[in-house]
Scaffold this active site. Structure first.
Site, PDB file in Angstrom:
ATOM      1  N   SER A 224       7.732  -6.231   7.024  1.00  0.00           N
ATOM      2  CA  SER A 224       9.037  -5.682   7.033  1.00  0.00           C
ATOM      3  C   SER A 224      10.027  -6.765   6.850  1.00  0.00           C
ATOM      4  O   SER A 224      10.065  -7.686   6.015  1.00  0.00           O
ATOM      5  CB  SER A 224       9.384  -4.798   8.363  1.00  0.00           C
ATOM      6  OG  SER A 224      10.382  -4.091   7.927  1.00  0.00           O
ATOM      7  N   GLU A 334       5.059   4.179   3.272  1.00  0.00           N
ATOM      8  CA  GLU A 334       6.029   3.303   4.057  1.00  0.00           C
ATOM      9  C   GLU A 334       7.385   4.069   4.443  1.00  0.00           C
ATOM     10  O   GLU A 334       7.840   3.720   5.538  1.00  0.00           O
ATOM     11  CB  GLU A 334       6.572   2.299   3.085  1.00  0.00           C
ATOM     12  CG  GLU A 334       5.258   1.443   2.588  1.00  0.00           C
ATOM     13  CD  GLU A 334       5.200   0.269   3.623  1.00  0.00           C
ATOM     14  OE1 GLU A 334       5.828   0.225   4.556  1.00  0.00           O
ATOM     15  OE2 GLU A 334       4.229  -0.616   3.334  1.00  0.00           O
ATOM     16  N   HIS A 418       4.646   2.618   7.899  1.00  0.00           N
ATOM     17  CA  HIS A 418       5.442   1.236   7.648  1.00  0.00           C
ATOM     18  C   HIS A 418       4.783   0.660   9.070  1.00  0.00           C
ATOM     19  O   HIS A 418       5.281   0.971  10.240  1.00  0.00           O
ATOM     20  CB  HIS A 418       6.784   1.480   7.654  1.00  0.00           C
ATOM     21  CG  HIS A 418       7.496   0.022   7.468  1.00  0.00           C
ATOM     22  ND1 HIS A 418       7.425  -0.816   6.531  1.00  0.00           N
ATOM     23  CD2 HIS A 418       8.579  -0.437   8.185  1.00  0.00           C
ATOM     24  CE1 HIS A 418       8.060  -1.731   6.559  1.00  0.00           C
ATOM     25  NE2 HIS A 418       8.909  -1.657   7.774  1.00  0.00           N
TER      26      HIS A 418
END
Length: 502
Positions: A224, A334, A418
């Site tokens: 991320s 995600e 995610h």
């Protein structure tokens, strides 16, 4: 009188103590005496290691400054996390509670949140032969997170004959505020968090050999916002030569350069009005966090082009660099966990021309509203730009797609979400996460790929399915209930969304 057996036992423990001492459980680095702790698996940890002067007082909003000790002892304890709100901690506890588990299971920052936070952690299983070094950069939208969240601890990964390091860096308004009042002759404001990471990597280059690490074989890896910062490190002339390979997990959105220096300068001028730099530095950290919570920048916080740490937009600078071997990928779902329940696909696609909109809708046909929105956002912001980054990188690139869904209702609700790959990379599956034998088998596969790549710049080896280089047009490695090469699933959607290689 002692028996021969007792003497042998005593000699054994004496030899063991000598061995631990010879392995360097206590190491003097840069004037500090670091106290290591060795666990039952033979992994020695050094936690809370300072790598720069505390960025407090007059050092707030300045480049990280060198720090040299004078014999101070540093115990093996995690340091405070960098100053931030408690959003991330609340998110973890809410997630655990939604699974019917006790949210108190989540282990927050050991010493709370402080501006004095430039510390790193090291895990090693030996100090003699030099081993590849893997440096973890955590995510959290550049406003949250810390280097030792439960899934980021390196004791299991270090058993794979690598030295694991995790770095802290300043966040949010402390790490990424651009303001002309803070500019100096040698450092333009805006990239303090990025400069912290560079300072941490410089520490690794200078000192990691004492921990059994090879300073000539360093891989940075992160997820991320951590992966976003990795892309900027690849693009930064100041980071050149500090690492040799990179693993970029779920952060393709950085390719669009959402944070602009001009916008941040305007935001800061509005936030601080006519204050001087000295007055700004005198504000309490809690007050700064409250100010941002009430009025945050529209583009969020992140690195900006400052002419120093970054000399050009990411897409331009990244593709112009010599490049390093790159492993890059995304997870199937995600965006699913973050969808606004009120969002409608028809509204989201209304900005496209009718003909293009019809083609995009056809590509998403057959999916539920939520899965169609997830595929659209995940492709637009993650899958497609990650594919572009893999193709423009000027070195061998390996593309992956993580598809494993946890068993049970949790998996059905969030899919391959995610951050879902992180526990597999570190081998740190939380007790509250549904985990079965398939998950444990996938853990070994992923760790083998990641460690092989850290060793050689190529993930292949042993009995693992062969992973092809992107430039050969072979597709993407699926990492899931089974693993192997597949065609890139979003080729047509990326073309329709106009997120393709220039």
């Amino acid at each position: 009188m002692l028996s021969h057996t007792m003497i042998r036992v005593d000699l054994f423990f004496y030899s063991l103590l000598l061995a631990l001492h010879s392995y360097g459980a206590d190491i003097t680095v840069n004037g500090f005496v670091l106290k290591g702790t060795t666990d039952d698996a033979g992994i020695t940890s050094f936690r809370g290691v300072p790598f720069a002067a505390p960025p407090v007082g007059d050092l707030r909003w300045r480049a990280p400054q060198p720090l040299t000790g004078n014999g101070e002892v540093v115990e093996d304890e995690f340091a405070a996390a960098c100053a931030q709100g408690d959003r991330l901690e609340k998110w973890y506890r809410s997630l655990i509670a939604s699974l019917g588990e006790d949210p108190a299971q989540f282990d927050g920052p050991a010493k709370g949140y402080e501006e004095d936070c430039l510390y790193l952690n090291v895990w090693t299983n030996g100090f003699e032969e030099p081993k590849p070094v893997m440096v973890w950069i955590y995510g959290g939208a550049n406003v949250g997170g810390w280097s030792y969240e439960p899934n980021y601890r390196g004791h299991n990964l270090a058993q794979q004959e690598v030295v694991v390091v995790s770095l802290a860096y300043r966040l949010g308004i402390f790490g990424f505020l651009a303001d002309a009042r803070l500019d100096t002759d040698d450092v333009a404001s805006g990239n303090y968090g990025l400069l912290d990471l560079i300072a941490g990597l410089q520490w690794v280059r200078e000192h990691i050999h004492k921990f059994g690490g090879d300073p000539g074989n360093v891989t940075i890896f992160g997820e991320s916002a951590g992966a976003t910062n990795i892309a900027y490190l690849i693009a930064s002339p100041k980071a050149a030569g500090l690492f040799h390979k990179a693993i970029h997990q779920s952060a393709g959105y950085a390719w669009e350069d959402p944070v602009k220096r001009k916008a941040m300068l305007e935001y800061s001028r509005t936030l601080f009005d006519d204050m001087s730099a000295e007055e700004m530095r005198a504000l309490p950290a809690d007050q700064l966090l409250e100010m941002v919570a009430a009025d945050g920048p529209a583009s969020g916080f992140g690195p900006v082009v400052d002419g120093n740490a970054l000399t050009a937009p990411l897409s331009e600078a990244f593709s112009e660099q010599a490049g390093v071997p790159l492993m890059i990928g995304t997870n199937t779902n995600e965006w699913l966990m973050y969808l606004d329940p009120a969002e409608k696909l028809s509204d989201t696609l209304s900005t496209y021309e009718p003909a293009q909109r019809a083609l995009i809708q056809a590509e998403l046909e057959g999916l539920s509203e939520s899965l169609a929105l997830d595929r659209y956002h995940s492709s637009r912001r993650m899958h497609c730009p990650s594919d572009v980054m893999a193709r423009v990188n000027n070195a061998p690139s390996y593309l992956y797609r993580f598809t494993k869904v946890r068993p049970g209702e949790f998996g059905e609700e969030v899919g391959a979400y995610h951050g879902a790959e992180i526990p597999y990379v570190f081998g740190t599956h939380d007790e509250w996460l549904p985990t079965d034998d398939v998950d444990r088998g996938l853990t070994r596969v992923i760790q083998d790929y990641w460690v092989n790549f850290a060793r050689t710049g190529n993930p292949n080896g042993g009995a693992l399915p062969e992973w092809g280089v992107v430039s050969d047009g072979v597709g993407v490695m699926e990492l899931g209930a089974s693993s192997g090469m597949i065609a890139f699933p979003e080729v047509e959607l990326c073309r329709l969304l106009e997120v393709t290689q220039p």
